[in-house]
Design a protein around this motif. Structure first.
Motif, PDB file in Angstrom:
ATOM      1  N   ASN A  52       0.901  -1.330  -0.129  1.00  0.00           N
ATOM      2  CA  ASN A  52       0.156  -0.085  -0.031  1.00  0.00           C
ATOM      3  C   ASN A  52       0.776   1.238  -0.022  1.00  0.00           C
ATOM      4  N   SER A  53       0.388   2.366  -0.349  1.00  0.00           N
ATOM      5  CA  SER A  53       1.009   3.705  -0.260  1.00  0.00           C
ATOM      6  C   SER A  53       2.158   3.637  -1.242  1.00  0.00           C
ATOM      7  N   LEU A  54       2.231   2.924  -2.267  1.00  0.00           N
ATOM      8  CA  LEU A  54       3.392   2.858  -3.110  1.00  0.00           C
ATOM      9  C   LEU A  54       3.830   3.996  -3.208  1.00  0.00           C
ATOM     10  N   LYS A  55       5.292   4.040  -3.451  1.00  0.00           N
ATOM     11  CA  LYS A  55       6.228   5.101  -3.997  1.00  0.00           C
ATOM     12  C   LYS A  55       6.918   4.727  -5.268  1.00  0.00           C
ATOM     13  N   PRO A  56       7.256   5.746  -6.083  1.00  0.00           N
ATOM     14  CA  PRO A  56       8.285   5.381  -7.136  1.00  0.00           C
ATOM     15  C   PRO A  56       9.559   4.740  -6.750  1.00  0.00           C
ATOM     16  N   GLU A  57      10.060   4.800  -5.606  1.00  0.00           N
ATOM     17  CA  GLU A  57      11.186   4.005  -5.338  1.00  0.00           C
ATOM     18  C   GLU A  57      10.638   2.441  -4.974  1.00  0.00           C
ATOM     19  N   ASP A  58       9.736   2.288  -4.963  1.00  0.00           N
ATOM     20  CA  ASP A  58       9.209   0.779  -4.860  1.00  0.00           C
ATOM     21  C   ASP A  58       9.381  -0.102  -6.062  1.00  0.00           C
ATOM     22  N   THR A  59       9.523   0.743  -7.116  1.00  0.00           N
ATOM     23  CA  THR A  59       9.621   0.182  -8.427  1.00  0.00           C
ATOM     24  C   THR A  59      10.791  -0.839  -8.639  1.00  0.00           C
ATOM     25  N   ALA A  60      10.480  -1.923  -8.935  1.00  0.00           N
ATOM     26  CA  ALA A  60      11.619  -3.133  -8.988  1.00  0.00           C
ATOM     27  C   ALA A  60      10.989  -4.319  -9.250  1.00  0.00           C
ATOM     28  N   VAL A  61      11.827  -5.123  -9.813  1.00  0.00           N
ATOM     29  CA  VAL A  61      11.415  -6.674  -9.782  1.00  0.00           C
ATOM     30  C   VAL A  61      11.266  -7.569  -8.613  1.00  0.00           C
ATOM     31  N   TYR A  62      10.191  -8.077  -8.147  1.00  0.00           N
ATOM     32  CA  TYR A  62       9.806  -8.492  -6.874  1.00  0.00           C
ATOM     33  C   TYR A  62       9.937 -10.076  -6.928  1.00  0.00           C
ATOM     34  N   TYR A  63      10.698 -10.598  -6.118  1.00  0.00           N
ATOM     35  CA  TYR A  63      11.005 -12.069  -6.300  1.00  0.00           C
ATOM     36  C   TYR A  63      10.781 -12.520  -5.106  1.00  0.00           C
ATOM     37  N   CYS A  64      10.098 -13.874  -5.114  1.00  0.00           N
ATOM     38  CA  CYS A  64       9.961 -14.802  -3.921  1.00  0.00           C
ATOM     39  C   CYS A  64      10.836 -15.790  -3.685  1.00  0.00           C
ATOM     40  N   ASN A  65      11.398 -15.971  -2.493  1.00  0.00           N
ATOM     41  CA  ASN A  65      12.326 -17.241  -2.266  1.00  0.00           C
ATOM     42  C   ASN A  65      11.584 -17.951  -1.379  1.00  0.00           C
ATOM     43  N   ALA A  66      11.181 -19.366  -1.489  1.00  0.00           N
ATOM     44  CA  ALA A  66      10.697 -20.050  -0.581  1.00  0.00           C
ATOM     45  C   ALA A  66      11.225 -21.328  -0.054  1.00  0.00           C
ATOM     46  N   ASP A  67      11.292 -21.635   1.041  1.00  0.00           N
ATOM     47  CA  ASP A  67      11.897 -22.631   1.791  1.00  0.00           C
ATOM     48  C   ASP A  67      11.011 -23.814   1.583  1.00  0.00           C
ATOM     49  N   LEU A  68      10.891 -24.790   0.698  1.00  0.00           N
ATOM     50  CA  LEU A  68      10.050 -25.632   0.399  1.00  0.00           C
ATOM     51  C   LEU A  68      10.224 -26.886   0.895  1.00  0.00           C
ATOM     52  N   LEU A  69       9.504 -27.700   1.582  1.00  0.00           N
ATOM     53  CA  LEU A  69       9.706 -28.913   2.370  1.00  0.00           C
ATOM     54  C   LEU A  69       9.369 -30.107   1.347  1.00  0.00           C
ATOM     55  N   LEU A  70      10.127 -31.066   0.930  1.00  0.00           N
ATOM     56  CA  LEU A  70       9.778 -32.125   0.047  1.00  0.00           C
ATOM     57  C   LEU A  70      10.292 -33.466   0.677  1.00  0.00           C
ATOM     58  N   ASN A  71       9.520 -34.451   0.209  1.00  0.00           N
ATOM     59  CA  ASN A  71       9.719 -35.741   0.650  1.00  0.00           C
ATOM     60  C   ASN A  71      11.032 -36.163  -0.010  1.00  0.00           C
ATOM     61  N   THR A  72      11.913 -36.693   0.976  1.00  0.00           N
ATOM     62  CA  THR A  72      13.083 -37.211   0.371  1.00  0.00           C
ATOM     63  C   THR A  72      13.209 -38.815   0.190  1.00  0.00           C
ATOM     64  N   GLY A  73      12.080 -39.192   0.956  1.00  0.00           N
ATOM     65  CA  GLY A  73      12.215 -40.826   0.892  1.00  0.00           C
ATOM     66  C   GLY A  73      11.504 -41.329   2.363  1.00  0.00           C
ATOM     67  N   PRO A  74      11.579 -42.615   2.600  1.00  0.00           N
ATOM     68  CA  PRO A  74      10.798 -43.087   3.824  1.00  0.00           C
ATOM     69  C   PRO A  74      11.287 -42.294   5.141  1.00  0.00           C
ATOM     70  N   GLY A  75      10.150 -41.550   5.612  1.00  0.00           N
ATOM     71  CA  GLY A  75      10.327 -40.910   6.877  1.00  0.00           C
ATOM     72  C   GLY A  75      11.312 -39.369   6.569  1.00  0.00           C
ATOM     73  N   GLY A  76      11.852 -39.147   5.437  1.00  0.00           N
ATOM     74  CA  GLY A  76      12.618 -38.268   5.072  1.00  0.00           C
ATOM     75  C   GLY A  76      12.118 -36.988   4.747  1.00  0.00           C
ATOM     76  N   ILE A  77      12.110 -35.777   5.395  1.00  0.00           N
ATOM     77  CA  ILE A  77      11.477 -34.301   4.720  1.00  0.00           C
ATOM     78  C   ILE A  77      12.864 -33.550   4.956  1.00  0.00           C
ATOM     79  N   LYS A  78      13.134 -32.682   3.891  1.00  0.00           N
ATOM     80  CA  LYS A  78      14.181 -31.742   3.750  1.00  0.00           C
ATOM     81  C   LYS A  78      13.574 -30.428   2.956  1.00  0.00           C
TER      82      LYS A  78
END
Length: 124
Positions: free
Chosen positions: A83-109
């Motif tokens: 909200n209340s955006l300013k010209p200096e907010d102009t940019a490319v916005y990126y998301c960086n997410a730490d996703l939990l994946l199933n790595t095998g029996p009983g394993g999540i990373k």
């Protein structure tokens, strides 16, 4: 295929609002911490806002009181309300997410994924 996709950017006038979405898809178990970053031309990428798996949030000083980060765990989506955006907010916005994946029996990373970015342009 696991991926993270941002959406919601565009052109907006100063003082206006935009809501960005960061959606994770694929065979994921869940999402840990997520950060929204931005990169303006000629500048380094900076962390704008972040949210933990428990919902704790933090913001860079320049956006405090104007931006709100939130998450919908059922939809595997994180939002950035700007909200209340300013010209200096102009940019490319990126998301960086730490996703939990199933790595095998009983394993999540956790693995960090970047989205492709979405352009936000604020006109004066």
């Amino acid at each position: 295929q696991v991926r993270v996709v941002e959406s919601g950017g565009g052109l907006v006038q100063a003082g206006g609002s935009v809501r960005l979405s960061c959606a994770a898809s694929g065979s994921i178990v869940g999402i840990n911490d997520v950060g929204w970053y931005r990169q303006a031309p000629g500048k380094q990428r900076e962390l704008v806002a972040a949210i933990s798996s428990g919902g704790n949030t933090k913001y860079v000083d320049s956006v405090k009181g104007r931006f709100t980060i939130s998450r919908d765990n059922a939809e595997n989506t994180v939002y950035l309300q700007m909200n209340s955006l300013k010209p200096e907010d102009t940019a490319v916005y990126y998301c960086n997410a730490d996703l939990l994946l199933n790595t095998g029996p009983g394993g999540i990373k956790g693995y960090k994924y970047w989205g492709q970015g979405t352009q936000v342009t604020v006109s004066s």
